[in-house]
Write a protein that holds these residues in place. Structure first.
Motif, PDB file in Angstrom:
ATOM      1  N   LEU A 459       0.833  -1.203   0.000  1.00 33.10           N
ATOM      2  CA  LEU A 459       0.000   0.000   0.000  1.00 33.10           C
ATOM      3  C   LEU A 459       0.866   1.251   0.000  1.00 33.10           C
ATOM      4  N   ILE A 460       1.932   1.243   0.834  1.00 36.26           N
ATOM      5  CA  ILE A 460       2.827   2.412   0.900  1.00 36.26           C
ATOM      6  C   ILE A 460       3.494   2.635  -0.455  1.00 36.26           C
ATOM      7  N   ASN A 461       3.950   1.536  -1.110  1.00 39.68           N
ATOM      8  CA  ASN A 461       4.587   1.670  -2.421  1.00 39.68           C
ATOM      9  C   ASN A 461       3.622   2.232  -3.462  1.00 39.68           C
ATOM     10  N   ASP A 462       2.369   1.746  -3.434  1.00 45.92           N
ATOM     11  CA  ASP A 462       1.374   2.280  -4.370  1.00 45.92           C
ATOM     12  C   ASP A 462       1.127   3.764  -4.123  1.00 45.92           C
ATOM     13  N   LEU A 463       1.038   4.158  -2.838  1.00 49.61           N
ATOM     14  CA  LEU A 463       0.850   5.571  -2.520  1.00 49.61           C
ATOM     15  C   LEU A 463       2.020   6.403  -3.025  1.00 49.61           C
ATOM     16  N   LEU A 464       3.243   5.873  -2.863  1.00 48.37           N
ATOM     17  CA  LEU A 464       4.415   6.586  -3.357  1.00 48.37           C
ATOM     18  C   LEU A 464       4.373   6.734  -4.873  1.00 48.37           C
ATOM     19  N   ASP A 465       3.981   5.636  -5.564  1.00 43.58           N
ATOM     20  CA  ASP A 465       3.901   5.711  -7.021  1.00 43.58           C
ATOM     21  C   ASP A 465       2.868   6.735  -7.464  1.00 43.58           C
ATOM     22  N   ILE A 466       1.686   6.688  -6.832  1.00 39.10           N
ATOM     23  CA  ILE A 466       0.628   7.627  -7.194  1.00 39.10           C
ATOM     24  C   ILE A 466       1.090   9.062  -6.971  1.00 39.10           C
ATOM     25  N   SER A 467       1.672   9.330  -5.813  1.00 35.90           N
ATOM     26  CA  SER A 467       2.100  10.692  -5.505  1.00 35.90           C
ATOM     27  C   SER A 467       3.224  11.142  -6.429  1.00 35.90           C
ATOM     28  N   THR A 592      -6.228  -2.272  -2.283  1.00 38.89           N
ATOM     29  CA  THR A 592      -6.139  -0.891  -1.800  1.00 38.89           C
ATOM     30  C   THR A 592      -6.985   0.061  -2.615  1.00 38.89           C
ATOM     31  N   GLY A 593      -7.463  -0.398  -3.768  1.00 34.98           N
ATOM     32  CA  GLY A 593      -8.179   0.509  -4.657  1.00 34.98           C
ATOM     33  C   GLY A 593      -7.261   1.417  -5.454  1.00 34.98           C
ATOM     34  N   LEU A 594      -5.947   1.104  -5.475  1.00 33.12           N
ATOM     35  CA  LEU A 594      -4.984   1.939  -6.198  1.00 33.12           C
ATOM     36  C   LEU A 594      -4.448   1.279  -7.453  1.00 33.12           C
ATOM     37  N   GLY A 595      -4.637  -0.051  -7.592  1.00 33.74           N
ATOM     38  CA  GLY A 595      -3.984  -0.782  -8.671  1.00 33.74           C
ATOM     39  C   GLY A 595      -4.333  -0.265 -10.056  1.00 33.74           C
ATOM     40  N   LEU A 596      -5.625  -0.143 -10.359  1.00 33.47           N
ATOM     41  CA  LEU A 596      -6.025   0.293 -11.697  1.00 33.47           C
ATOM     42  C   LEU A 596      -5.690   1.757 -11.933  1.00 33.47           C
ATOM     43  N   ALA A 597      -5.863   2.607 -10.907  1.00 34.96           N
ATOM     44  CA  ALA A 597      -5.506   4.015 -11.069  1.00 34.96           C
ATOM     45  C   ALA A 597      -4.013   4.165 -11.324  1.00 34.96           C
ATOM     46  N   LEU A 598      -3.196   3.396 -10.573  1.00 36.17           N
ATOM     47  CA  LEU A 598      -1.749   3.440 -10.782  1.00 36.17           C
ATOM     48  C   LEU A 598      -1.391   2.917 -12.169  1.00 36.17           C
ATOM     49  N   SER A 599      -2.042   1.831 -12.595  1.00 34.97           N
ATOM     50  CA  SER A 599      -1.771   1.272 -13.922  1.00 34.97           C
ATOM     51  C   SER A 599      -2.101   2.281 -15.012  1.00 34.97           C
ATOM     52  N   LYS A 600      -3.220   2.982 -14.868  1.00 32.88           N
ATOM     53  CA  LYS A 600      -3.604   3.992 -15.866  1.00 32.88           C
ATOM     54  C   LYS A 600      -2.548   5.091 -15.964  1.00 32.88           C
ATOM     55  N   SER A 601      -2.066   5.559 -14.807  1.00 35.46           N
ATOM     56  CA  SER A 601      -1.053   6.610 -14.822  1.00 35.46           C
ATOM     57  C   SER A 601       0.239   6.121 -15.448  1.00 35.46           C
ATOM     58  N   LEU A 602       0.634   4.883 -15.149  1.00 35.17           N
ATOM     59  CA  LEU A 602       1.876   4.354 -15.702  1.00 35.17           C
ATOM     60  C   LEU A 602       1.776   4.182 -17.215  1.00 35.17           C
ATOM     61  N   VAL A 603       0.659   3.628 -17.692  1.00 35.19           N
ATOM     62  CA  VAL A 603       0.503   3.416 -19.133  1.00 35.19           C
ATOM     63  C   VAL A 603       0.500   4.741 -19.877  1.00 35.19           C
ATOM     64  N   GLU A 604      -0.219   5.722 -19.356  1.00 36.57           N
ATOM     65  CA  GLU A 604      -0.267   7.022 -20.031  1.00 36.57           C
ATOM     66  C   GLU A 604       1.097   7.700 -20.025  1.00 36.57           C
ATOM     67  N   SER A 605       1.888   7.501 -18.957  1.00 34.77           N
ATOM     68  CA  SER A 605       3.232   8.078 -18.942  1.00 34.77           C
ATOM     69  C   SER A 605       4.144   7.399 -19.957  1.00 34.77           C
ATOM     70  N   MET A 606       3.795   6.176 -20.417  1.00 34.73           N
ATOM     71  CA  MET A 606       4.555   5.491 -21.460  1.00 34.73           C
ATOM     72  C   MET A 606       3.919   5.685 -22.833  1.00 34.73           C
ATOM     73  N   LYS A 607       3.077   6.732 -23.004  1.00 30.52           N
ATOM     74  CA  LYS A 607       2.441   7.097 -24.280  1.00 30.52           C
ATOM     75  C   LYS A 607       1.471   6.007 -24.755  1.00 30.52           C
ATOM     76  N   GLY A 608       0.810   5.340 -23.804  1.00 24.66           N
ATOM     77  CA  GLY A 608      -0.156   4.311 -24.170  1.00 24.66           C
ATOM     78  C   GLY A 608      -1.531   4.624 -23.625  1.00 24.66           C
ATOM     79  N   GLU A 609      -2.438   3.665 -23.787  1.00 24.48           N
ATOM     80  CA  GLU A 609      -3.810   3.784 -23.283  1.00 24.48           C
ATOM     81  C   GLU A 609      -4.179   2.495 -22.567  1.00 24.48           C
ATOM     82  N   ILE A 610      -5.182   2.585 -21.691  1.00 24.42           N
ATOM     83  CA  ILE A 610      -5.661   1.417 -20.960  1.00 24.42           C
ATOM     84  C   ILE A 610      -7.172   1.450 -20.958  1.00 24.42           C
TER      85      ILE A 610
END
Length: 651
Positions: A459-467, A592-610
Motif C-alpha cells: 500500500l505504501i509503495n502504491d501511494l508513493l507511485d501515485i504521488s 487498496t483501490g490503487l492498482g487500476l488508477a496506478l496502472s492507468k497513470s503508468l501506461v499514459e506516462s509510457m504514451k499508451g492507453e488502458i
C-alpha cells in the motif's frame, strides 16, 4: 362586337394566329427534317472516311510490324521489334472502331474475313519472334523461320487485297451517301422556302389584326398597374368576359387587398416597435451606416443608463472603454459587413462611467438589392455570469491546490511510514529465521505479522507511485523491449498467483516478434496488476488468458477472464483511485483501490492507453477483458499483422 369581345383570347389567337403559325411550324419542321436527314447522311460520309482510314491503318501497322519482325529475325536486334510492339498496342482498338463503324451487310462480311486475316497475321508474327528467340537448334530454327516468313508474306498480300475490297465497297457506299445528301437538301430546300414565306405573311397579318383588338385595353391595364404601385385609385375598364377583362377585375381586387395589407403591416410594425421598446433584459437598437444610434429601447436605457434624447445621433463607440474605443467599434462594423454579423464579449461603459461585462451582436441590414441600410445591435449585461465564472475559476484553482497538497501529504506520509515499516518487516524476518524454535501459536502470529506488513508495504509503495506520478517526478527508463519476452516474463511471474486461485493461466504469443518502447519494470507492473485482479475476482470461472497483438503502430496487451465481469454502472469508476467497486461483496479480497488508477497513470506516462471491455463467454456469466497499449519502436519495418489484429473491435 360584344360577342366577339367576350370570346376567350385562346379562341381569338386560334383564329388570327394558329393557322399562319401552323404554316410556319410546318416550314420549320420540314427544315428540321431536312437538316436531320442531311446530318445523318453526312455522318454516314464521315463514317465511311473513318472506315477507309482505319483499314489503311490496319494494313500499314501490319506491314511495318512484318518489316520489323523480318529485320529482327535477320539481325537479332531488339530495336526492330518496335513496330511490332506498336502494332500489338494499336491494332485491337482500331479493329474495335471498325467493328462499331461498319453497318453495311456486304462490307461486314468482308470485315469478318479481314479480322481472321489480321488474327492470322498477328499470330504468325508472334511465332516468328518466338522462333527467332529460340536458338537451340540453329538449322531447324532457320528452316522454321523461313517457313513462317513465307507464310506471313502470303497472309499480308491477301490482307492487302482484302483491304482493297473493303475500300472499294466503302467508296461505292460513299458515293451513294453523297448523292442522298444532295437529293435531301434540294427536295426540302424548295418546300422550306415556300412554307416559310407563307407562314411569315400569315403571321404578320394575324398579329396586326390581333393587336388592334387588345392594345387599347392593355394600355389601360398598364396605367392601372403603375397606379397600383403608387397606391392610387385605378381607372375603370369595361366588364368584358375575356382574359383581359378578368385580369382588370383581379387587378381591382388586388388593389383593395394591397391597401388592407398595408394597413395591417403598419399596425404590425407599430406593435413590433412597442414590443422592442418594452424589452428590458436586452438592449436592442439600430445604427445607421456610419454607426450612429438611430433607435433606442427600454432595455438599452436600463443597461447603459442613457436616455433616448441623450444618445440618439451619437456614435456607438461611446459605450466602449477608452482602451478599446479607438479600434474595436470600427472592427466590429467591418466584421458585420463582411460576415453578416459580428459577436463580441467584453467591457462596456455606462453613462455614469461604471463598467459592465456585455455580450454584443451587431447584424448588418441590407435591402432587397443588397445595399447596406444600417445595423441592428443587441446588447446583454453578462456581469453576473462573469462573476459566477470567476468564482468557478477560483474554486477550481483551490481544488487544484488542495490536490497538490494531498499529493505532497501522501508522499511525505508514505516516506515516513516506510521507515518503521522496514523495521517491522526486518524484525519479522528475524523471527521467521528462528520460527522453528517458536511455539505453534507464535509461528502463526509471526506469519500474520509478515502478511500484514507486506500488505501495508505494498500500500505504501502504491501511494508513493501515485504521488510521484501526480507530482511529475516519476522517472521512466524507456527502452526497446521484445513483446514475446515481456509477455513470457509476465506469465511466469503471475502463474503462481493464478494457480493459487485455482485457475488455469494461458499465454497467447503473437506470430511475429516485435519491439515496443516502454519501461520494462513498469510495463510488467501494469500487466501483473491486471493478472492479479483477474485471479482475485474470478471466483466463478476457470481461466485467465494473457495475449498480445499488433494494431497499427501500437501493441495491445490483453488480460481476459471468464469470471462474473463488472457491473455496467461501475465501469466509469474503474480507474479511480481508492474506489474499490462492489466492495460489499468482496470484503474477503485484499486490495487498496490503487492498482487500476496506478496502472492507468503508468501506461499514459509510457504514451499508451488502458481500458476495459465486457467479454461474453459461454454459459450464463460474462467475462472481463482489460487491455493496455504500448507504442511500437518507430525504426522497425512494418510486420504482417497477426489474425487478432485484423479485428480492431476486439480490443
Amino acid at each position: 362586337m360584344r360577342f366577339w369581345a367576350d370570346r376567350p383570347l385562346a379562341i381569338k389567337g386560334l383564329v388570327f394566329i394558329a393557322i399562319p403559325l401552323a404554316i410556319l411550324f410546318g416550314a420549320l419542321a420540314s427544315l428540321y427534317f431536312a437538316s436531320t436527314a442531311e446530318e445523318r447522311a453526312e455522318a454516314d460520309v464521315r463514317r465511311a472516311f473513318a472506315i477507309q482510314r482505319d483499314t489503311y491503318q490496319v494494313h500499314a501497322l501490319l506491314s511495318q510490324a512484318a518489316a520489323g519482325v523480318r529485320g529482327y529475325a535477320l539481325t537479332g536486334q531488339d530495336r526492330f521489334l518496335e513496330p511490332f510492339s506498336v502494332a500489338e498496342r494499336e491494332l485491337p482498338p482500331t479493329m474495335e472502331r471498325l467493328d462499331e463503324a461498319i453497318e453495311d451487310p456486304g462490307v461486314r462480311q468482308e470485315f469478318v474475313v479481314l479480322e481472321q486475316m489480321v488474327d492470322a497475321k498477328r499470330q504468325g508474327l508472334g511465332d516468328i519472334v518466338r522462333v527467332s528467340r529460340g536458338g537451340a537448334d540453329l538449322a531447324s530454327s532457320r528452316q522454321a523461320l523461313e517457313q513462317e516468313l513465307n507464310a506471313n508474306r502470303d497472309v499480308l498480300e491477301r490482307l492487302g487485297s482484302q483491304v482493297d475490297v473493303i475500300q472499294r465497297k466503302e467508296a461505292v457506299l460513299l458515293d451513294q451517301r453523297r448523292e442522298r445528301v444532295d437529293d435531301v437538301r434540294s427536295r426540302f430546300l424548295a418546300l422550306t422556302g415556300i412554307s416559310a414565306l407563307l407562314g411569315l405573311l400569315g403571321s404578320v397579318a394575324a398579329v396586326y389584326l390581333f393587336s388592334t383588338g387588345i392594345v387599347r385595353r392593355v394600355r389601360v391595364l398598364e396605367g392601372n398597374a403603375e397606379r397600383l404601385a403608387q397606391g392610387a385609385e385605378l381607372d375603370d375598364l369595361p366588364e368584358e368576359a375575356d382574359e383581359i377583362g378578368r385580369l382588370a377585375q383581379r387587378l381591382g381586387r388586388a388593389s383593395a387587398l394591397l391597401r388592407a395589407r398595408e394597413k395591417d403591416l403598419s399596425e404590425s410594425e407599430e406593435r413590433f416597435r412597442l414590443v422592442v421598446d418594452r424589452v428590458s433584459d436586452y438592449g436592442i437598437f439600430a445604427l445607421d451606416t456610419e454607426g450612429n444610434v438611430a433607435t433606442w429601447n427600454l432595455g438599452a436605457e436600463r443597461i447603459k443608463g442613457w436616455q433616448a434624447s441623450e444618445i440618439l445621433g451619437r456614435h456607438f463607440s461611446s459605450f466602449y472603454p477608452p482602451e478599446t474605443r479607438e479600434f474595436l467599434p470600427q472592427r466590429m462594423i467591418e466584421r458585420a459587413i463582411r460576415d453578416g454579423s459580428a459577436e463580441d464579449e467584453g467591457w462596456r461603459v455606462r453613462r455614469d462611467g461604471t463598467r459592465f461585462w456585455a455580450n454584443v451582436v451587431i447584424t448588418a441590414l441590407h435591402d432587397g438589392e443588397g445595399t447596406l441600410r444600417g445595423f441592428a445591435k443587441v446588447t446583454r449585461d453578462m456581469s453576473e455570469r462573469r462573476r459566477t465564472e470567476e468564482e468557478l475559476r477560483s474554486a477550481r484553482e483551490e481544488a487544484i491546490a488542495a490536490s497538490r497538497a494531498k499529493t505532497a501529504f501522501l508522499s511525505r506520509t508514505s516516506h515516513e511510514l516506510r521507515t518503521p515499516m522496514n523495521a517491522i518487516l526486518g524484525f519479522g524476518q528475524l523471527l521467521e529465521i528462528d520460527e522453528q524454535r517458536l511455539e505453534t501459536q507464535h509461528r502463526s502470529a509471526v506469519t500474520q505479522i509478515m502478511k500484514a506488513g507486506r500488505h501495508l508495504l505494498s500500500l505504501i509503495n502504491d501511494l508513493l507511485d501515485i504521488s510521484s506520478i501526480e507530482a511529475g517526478a516519476n522517472e521512466l527508463a524507456i527502452e526497446p523491449i521484445g513483446l514475446r519476452e515481456l509477455l513470457t516474463e509476465a506469465h511466469a511471474i503471475g502463474l503462481p498467483l493464478v494457480e493459487q486461485a485455482g485457475l488455469a493461466f494461458t499465454l497467447d504469443l503473437p506470430e511475429h516478434e516485435v519491439t515496443v518502447l516502454a519501461d520494462k519494470r513498469r510495463a510488467l507492473q501494469v500487466a501483473l496488476n491486471l493478472i492479479g485482479n483477474s485471479a482475485k475476482y474470478n471466483r466463478t470461472g476457470k481461466t485467465v488468458r494473457l495475449s498480445g497483438r499488433i494494431e497499427g503502430s501500437t501493441v495491445i496487451i490483453e488480460v481476459e477472464d471468464d469470471g462474473p465481469g463488472i457491473e455496467p454502472a461501475s465501469i466509469p469508476r474503474l480507474f479511480t483511485a481508492f474506489d474499490r467497486l462492489g466492495e460489499q461483496g468482496r470484503s474477503a479480497t485484499e486490495g487498496t483501490g490503487l492498482g487500476l488508477a496506478l496502472s492507468k497513470s503508468l501506461v499514459e506516462s509510457m504514451k499508451g492507453e488502458i481500458g476495459y471491455q465486457p467479454l461474453t463467454v459461454s454459459g450464463p456469466q460474462s467475462g472481463a477483458r482489460f487491455w493496455f497499449s504500448l507504442p511500437l519502436e518507430a525504426s522497425l519495418p512494418e510486420h504482417e499483422p497477426d489474425d487478432a489484429s485484423k479485428n480492431p473491435q476486439g480490443s
